[in-house]
Design an enzyme around this catalytic site. Structure first.
Site, PDB file in Angstrom:
ATOM      1  N   THR B  12       0.819  -1.211   0.000  1.00 55.18           N
ATOM      2  CA  THR B  12       0.000   0.000   0.000  1.00 55.18           C
ATOM      3  C   THR B  12       0.856   1.264   0.000  1.00 55.18           C
ATOM      4  O   THR B  12       0.696   2.140  -0.853  1.00 55.18           O
ATOM      5  CB  THR B  12      -0.914   0.001   1.242  1.00 55.18           C
ATOM      6  OG1 THR B  12      -1.633  -1.236   1.265  1.00 55.18           O
ATOM      7  CG2 THR B  12      -1.891   1.146   1.190  1.00 55.18           C
ATOM      8  N   ILE B 133       0.791  13.527   8.967  1.00 56.96           N
ATOM      9  CA  ILE B 133       0.976  14.736   9.781  1.00 56.96           C
ATOM     10  C   ILE B 133       2.462  15.042   9.904  1.00 56.96           C
ATOM     11  O   ILE B 133       3.225  14.182  10.322  1.00 56.96           O
ATOM     12  CB  ILE B 133       0.411  14.542  11.209  1.00 56.96           C
ATOM     13  CG1 ILE B 133      -1.040  14.077  11.158  1.00 56.96           C
ATOM     14  CG2 ILE B 133       0.574  15.807  12.021  1.00 56.96           C
ATOM     15  CD1 ILE B 133      -1.572  13.643  12.526  1.00 56.96           C
ATOM     16  N   GLY B 184     -11.727  -2.645   6.799  1.00 53.96           N
ATOM     17  CA  GLY B 184     -10.290  -2.520   6.570  1.00 53.96           C
ATOM     18  C   GLY B 184      -9.604  -1.527   7.496  1.00 53.96           C
ATOM     19  O   GLY B 184      -8.433  -1.198   7.309  1.00 53.96           O
ATOM     20  N   LYS B 202       5.134   4.280  18.850  1.00 55.84           N
ATOM     21  CA  LYS B 202       5.164   5.644  18.313  1.00 55.84           C
ATOM     22  C   LYS B 202       5.518   6.673  19.382  1.00 55.84           C
ATOM     23  O   LYS B 202       6.276   7.610  19.122  1.00 55.84           O
ATOM     24  CB  LYS B 202       3.817   5.965  17.669  1.00 55.84           C
ATOM     25  CG  LYS B 202       3.560   5.161  16.389  1.00 55.84           C
ATOM     26  CD  LYS B 202       2.119   5.321  15.933  1.00 55.84           C
ATOM     27  CE  LYS B 202       1.831   4.590  14.618  1.00 55.84           C
ATOM     28  NZ  LYS B 202       0.389   4.554  14.331  1.00 55.84           N
TER      29      LYS B 202
END
Lengths: 430, 430
Positions: B12, B133, B184, B202
């Protein structure tokens, strides 16, 4: 090795800048390599903190921009002159420039950036838009790989404070302006803020970066918030909107031209910009394939603006440390605009509109309004009779996206209708 | 001159990256200087668009990271291996690295950055946190001149989507998870998302940058959202809160240590993070003298993540164009951490708490609760009897900031009270 910088101006932002640099513990390590070598002020009358070592303060601004030891000149004077001349002279002497001055960049950017590119120096201006919000560098370095479609900003803290207070207290413009002046959120002469000129300077800068072309500042149509009143704020609220002063830049889909404008705007309460209140600023950027990004933070104030100024200084120091030989400028940080963008005249722009009418004949007037708007291809989203005022019925109309010129032609026709007493308010809707 | 890059992975994000680079019109000019020279895939089974010229696709990933013509290796495989080994080998061969892989950086960052600094190459990872972002570069380049006090993020789109749906529909976790998997938005094995591990990876990365020190990922306490139910969401709503999965990193004021944790949290509805809904992410940074800045946008998805990946590629190309000779790395963009930050054990952290009790004896129980909390220095902000459930009274308590260890000791005492049936929920409050 210490990098010597010279500050032009030691007011609010200048002293804030010195406070960060002179107290580097717990901040980015590069701050320890920066020395404030000279600080130029207009007079020695006002003692200011933090105090600087003897010999650093001077009233000879020219001596700073020509000082061979100084590598970065930080212009914090504001206004057009002598800022413009000093910046150009500093560039001419090979100094990198950091500035918080939106007016001088919006109006003299072409001259300044051409000189800077020729001299091989950077002109960074993070503090010029959005105070402490990182927006200039993210636009240059991160968002520009997208096809930018829209940049919409709440980028004037004074007007956002006034509109927020009006909304929360139901107060009228003049009262809140007076209160804001007392609190130091508005200047004694509030023109640049409340008439939208400051926001226009800033959107000119953002649009130039986002859309990669120069912007003629004087071509940006600009409407301020003086005419906003408690009545429209309250009706907008009933319809699900808040009123914000927006600066809008949009790419036209069919060619290389742009739409740019500053005006009070009804913003749907579920839009991310609707919750940006008080002196906060926010910039919403839409691009392909990114989608929507919003950058939010304090749009003004000593600490926030100084944070942006010092971040620019540190960026230049980082580059100089990595590469001692003067080579080519990083193409992401220098200005690469070679042409002016064409701006669409406002009459050709499509907008949604909110209009408030005072009418005599309630039963017939909605039909008359509908016919007149239809005559000029203005399609209506809603027509609501909100109430009565001095025996006159008050009707609020919200249109779909219509060409601004068509809308005004319809209004001319409507003004001539006998059933219409007056049209007290016309506002745009996002 | 074209800069040749090699992609590891063409799923993707990889195809999204190619879509941007192969269609550069209207984007940053530097994209025209980038050539996708090699793309490594595990097998040729799946044909993927955009189609690449013959010879570009290969299953030999090692050949890409050692190819002398390739200057930047873009790692988009995800997971720990072979990503870690391929990144290290690419660094060893003098390639700059761009990666979207939070797991490998959160767990093997020390090894990777030590190798990169030794080899004089950049490892950029804007896409690893917050999707599209801009947050990593703003933290490194703009916000770091402040003393950062707090970084709080909604940085997992899957859990934010689930919690938003639960809030808006009054549905329970398992139904919404099943729906999210169908759409999804959640993986077949949702563990990494719903148990908070992805958010922990993160926040480890963000905290390392914001607080300038390495973070031991395995020391971050992590609580997911499986136990969140419609009842607590509804009671939180009554009390003026929404429930969000927050990743929080805070500097302790008295020394160099940090608090880092991931857990569902009650957030006051007027807090900027409360309005971040669906798959959107936001990162709130507080620093001195800056104040509060929030960066908001799409936290995942092909286009948004690819935008961040390509922005990193373009940044390296910009630096390489400006400075052809390999010199020192820009200290703002390289990793400069030399030590691990100490993390405060969660029992010693102060938090506000929300707890829900089911009780037999309504008349006496509030007094008993009050006494037990007071015995352990837990000060209460509110005690509200919300309703009845199966003949049991439901009481919700919100505390002031209290030490987590004290709070749990009080709960132990309360569990032994005869009037208490059970304590179905304990959540933290921002």
């Amino acid at each position: 090795m210490a990098f010597k910088i010279g500050l032009l101006g030691y007011g609010t932002v200048g002293t804030g800048t010195a406070e960060i640099i002179l107290d580097p513990t717990g901040r980015n390590n590069l701050l320890q390599d920066i020395e404030i070598a000279r600080v130029g002020v207009r007079s020695f009358d006002k003692p200011r903190l933090p105090e600087l070592p003897p010999g650093v303060l001077t009233t000879d601004l020219e001596a700073i921009v020509t000082d061979p030891e100084i590598e970065i000149v930080v212009e914090l004077l504001g206004g057009l002159e002598p800022s413009r001349s000093l910046i150009l002279k500093a560039i001419d002497h090979g100094k990198h420039i950091v500035t918080a001055n939106k007016a001088v960049i919006a109006r003299h950017g072409e001259e300044i950036y051409n000189a800077a590119n020729k001299a091989g120096v950077y002109v960074l201006l993070e503090a010029a838009v959005g105070g402490g919000i990182p927006v200039i560098k993210p636009l240059k370095q991160s968002l520009g790989v997208n096809r930018i479609q829209t940049v919409i900003g709440i980028i004037n803290g004074t007007t956002n404070y006034i509109l927020t207070q009006m909304t929360q207290e139901g107060a009228d413009f003049s009262e809140v302006l007076a209160e804001a002046q007392k609190l130091g959120y508005a200047e004694a002469d509030p023109t640049a803020d409340v008439d939208g000129y400051d926001a226009a300077d800033k959107i000119a800068i953002l649009a130039a970066i986002a859309f990669n072309g120069r912007i003629k500042r004087e071509d940006i149509p600009c409407e301020g918030i003086r005419q906003i009143n408690a009545t429209d704020i309250s009706y907008a609220d009933d319809l699900g909107f808040v009123i914000k002063l927006l600066a809008i830049a949009k790419a036209n889909s069919n060619n290389d031209s742009l739409q740019i404008r500053v005006h009070p705007t009804l913003v749907s309460k579920d839009h991310p910009l609707a919750n940006v209140n008080g002196v906060y600023n926010a910039i919403l950027v839409e691009g392909d394939p990114l989608g929507q990004v919003m950058l939010f933070g304090p749009g003004a104030g000593k600490g926030a603006t100084a944070s942006a100024v010092v971040s620019d200084i540190v960026n230049i120091v980082g580059i100089l440390q990595a590469s001692n030989i003067k080579e080519k400028l990083d193409p992401l940080l220098r200005c690469s605009h070679e042409h002016f963008k064409q701006l669409t005249p406002i009459a050709d722009i499509n907008s949604r509109f909110y209009a408030r009418f005072l009418c005599h004949d309630v039963s017939g007037v909605i039909g008359h309004l509908g016919t007149s708007f239809a005559n000029h291809n203005v399609s209506l989203e809603s027509v609501v009779q909100i109430g009565f005022r001095n025996d006159l019925a008050e009707i609020v109309v919200v249109t779909h996206d219509v060409q601004e010129g068509n809308f005004h032609q319809a209004l001319e026709e409507i003004k001539s209708l006998e059933s219409i007493d007056s049209i007290p308010s016309i506002l745009r809707v996002l």
